[in-house]
Design an enzyme around this catalytic site. Structure first.
Site, PDB file in Angstrom:
ATOM      1  N   ASP A 147     -15.566   0.241 -52.794  1.00 35.45           N
ATOM      2  CA  ASP A 147     -15.026   0.198 -54.151  1.00 35.45           C
ATOM      3  C   ASP A 147     -14.021   1.332 -54.341  1.00 35.45           C
ATOM      4  O   ASP A 147     -14.338   2.500 -54.127  1.00 35.45           O
ATOM      5  CB  ASP A 147     -16.173   0.329 -55.168  1.00 35.45           C
ATOM      6  CG  ASP A 147     -15.714   0.120 -56.596  1.00 35.45           C
ATOM      7  OD1 ASP A 147     -14.656  -0.518 -56.802  1.00 35.45           O
ATOM      8  OD2 ASP A 147     -16.426   0.579 -57.515  1.00 35.45           O
ATOM      9  N   SER A 194     -20.388   6.977 -55.859  1.00 37.08           N
ATOM     10  CA  SER A 194     -21.571   6.123 -55.792  1.00 37.08           C
ATOM     11  C   SER A 194     -22.724   6.956 -55.236  1.00 37.08           C
ATOM     12  O   SER A 194     -23.099   7.953 -55.825  1.00 37.08           O
ATOM     13  CB  SER A 194     -21.280   4.878 -54.940  1.00 37.08           C
ATOM     14  OG  SER A 194     -22.386   4.001 -54.950  1.00 37.08           O
ATOM     15  N   HIS A 219     -21.333   4.808 -59.945  1.00 31.26           N
ATOM     16  CA  HIS A 219     -22.272   3.699 -59.776  1.00 31.26           C
ATOM     17  C   HIS A 219     -23.673   4.214 -60.054  1.00 31.26           C
ATOM     18  O   HIS A 219     -24.125   5.187 -59.444  1.00 31.26           O
ATOM     19  CB  HIS A 219     -22.229   3.158 -58.348  1.00 31.26           C
ATOM     20  CG  HIS A 219     -20.883   2.629 -57.947  1.00 31.26           C
ATOM     21  ND1 HIS A 219     -20.544   2.391 -56.636  1.00 31.26           N
ATOM     22  CD2 HIS A 219     -19.788   2.279 -58.683  1.00 31.26           C
ATOM     23  CE1 HIS A 219     -19.307   1.932 -56.578  1.00 31.26           C
ATOM     24  NE2 HIS A 219     -18.830   1.856 -57.812  1.00 31.26           N
TER      25      HIS A 219
END
Length: 348
Positions: free
Chosen positions: A290, A170, A197
């Site tokens: 996540d 991310s 992400h």
């Protein structure tokens, strides 16, 4: 109070950005620049906490402006770019290479149905990246430092019959993935699947930038694609991406996980359940958690699990969450991650 400098040659865009941020009690726009020279001067004079940077501007473009700022008065910079021009998207990632932290889409018109989501995304980005500590970037005209050598892990400690590597990233992920790919050998023989992400519209540009800057083959897969050796598959926008037992790509429109689709959790879970002890999971820098629980699942199934270490992570959220679960067998810098992946490739 987060002090923001806006840089864009469009007065309309500047007004839209100002309207987005001025409603937030913890964000204050302290200046607006319409070209690179203005941005450099205002950065030196106003010392903002963070800058939103356009790419296409008269005179110095966003790439050169970012590079000059990071060489002299480093400040967290996020690129706010259009998504209709692939060349502009590619230039945005070159600005990331020069020191920008992330790339986001320009918000649409205020009456556009997508405006609220785009505005919320930018507000979160300002709050997140304003806290990142940045350092001066060396000028391209200076001789490079000799890279430090890091010990390679003993092969006997990581010998596994790995068929595929899954990666999740991310905040700060593109730079880290680039570094990992740059340190892999040209004959690297394992397929890799990445969930990064990212603001919608930039995945194709990410893949092109990674290929152009590292020489490693990248691909945005289609459903049913069979994973090929030595290719990095990057999950497309808006679809959970997973792997079948016979190493094919599957997509899902199931609900977002951790408010994300694609999610690292979905990728890691399908890899753990379908491939078990023949998968290596790598969880890189990022905000949130996540993929943390699913990295533990990979370990429980007998796979190899790695997190990026705290020292090299832009944000230690995702790796830290995995660490708290004892999900990781190794906590490594990007260069050492490359070393262990190389050893896996040599053993395949």
């Amino acid at each position: 109070m987060i002090r923001v400098l806006l840089v864009d040659d469009s007065e309309v865009t500047l007004q839209v950005l100002q309207r987005i941020f001025e409603k937030e009690p913890d964000i204050m726009v302290i200046g607006r620049a319409k070209n690179g020279n203005e941005a450099i001067n205002l950065t030196s004079r106003l010392t903002p906490d963070i800058i939103t940077m356009d790419i296409n501007m008269p005179g110095l473009d966003g790439f050169v402006t970012t590079r000059k700022i990071m060489e002299n008065t480093p400040v967290p910079i996020i690129i706010v770019s259009g998504i209709d021009d692939l060349d502009e998207i590619r230039a945005s990632f070159h600005a990331v290479e020069a020191g920008a932290l992330a790339v986001y889409r320009k918000p649409p018109a205020i009456d556009d149905p997508a405006f609220e989501d785009a505005a919320a995304e930018l507000i979160l980005a300002i709050r997140t990246y304003s806290e990142v500590k940045v350092i001066k970037r060396r000028s391209r005209h200076l001789p490079p430092k000799i890279p430090s050598t890091e010990p390679v892990l003993p092969p006997e400690k990581i010998s596994k019959d790995i068929r595929v590597i899954v990666l999740g990233a991310s905040t700060g992920g593109p730079q880290v993935v680039q570094e990992i790919l740059m340190n892999l050998p040209s004959d690297f023989s394992l397929p890799m699947v990445l969930v990064q992400h990212m603001s919608p519209g930039f995945i194709e540009g990410l893949g092109l930038w990674l290929f152009e800057s590292t020489g490693f083959k990248t691909c945005i897969p289609s459903e049913g694609d069979h994973l090929m050796p030595g290719v990095l598959y990057i999950a497309p926008d808006g679809k959970h991406t997973g792997i079948t037992e016979d190493l094919r790509i599957i997509f899902s429109n199931d609900n977002p996980e951790h408010n994300l689709r694609p999610s690292v959790s979905y990728l890691f879970r399908t890899a753990a359940l379908n491939i078990g002890n023949r998968v290596a999971g790598v969880l890189l820098t990022g905000m949130g958690r996540d993929g943390a629980d699913e990295l533990l699942l990979i370990r429980q199934k007998g796979g190899l699990t790695i997190i990026q270490d705290r020292e090299s992570s832009f944000v230690y959220g995702m790796p830290g969450a995995a660490e708290s679960l004892s999900a990781a067998m190794y906590s490594l810098s990007p260069k050492r991650i490359s070393s262990i992946l190389t050893s896996l490739s040599e053993g395949s």
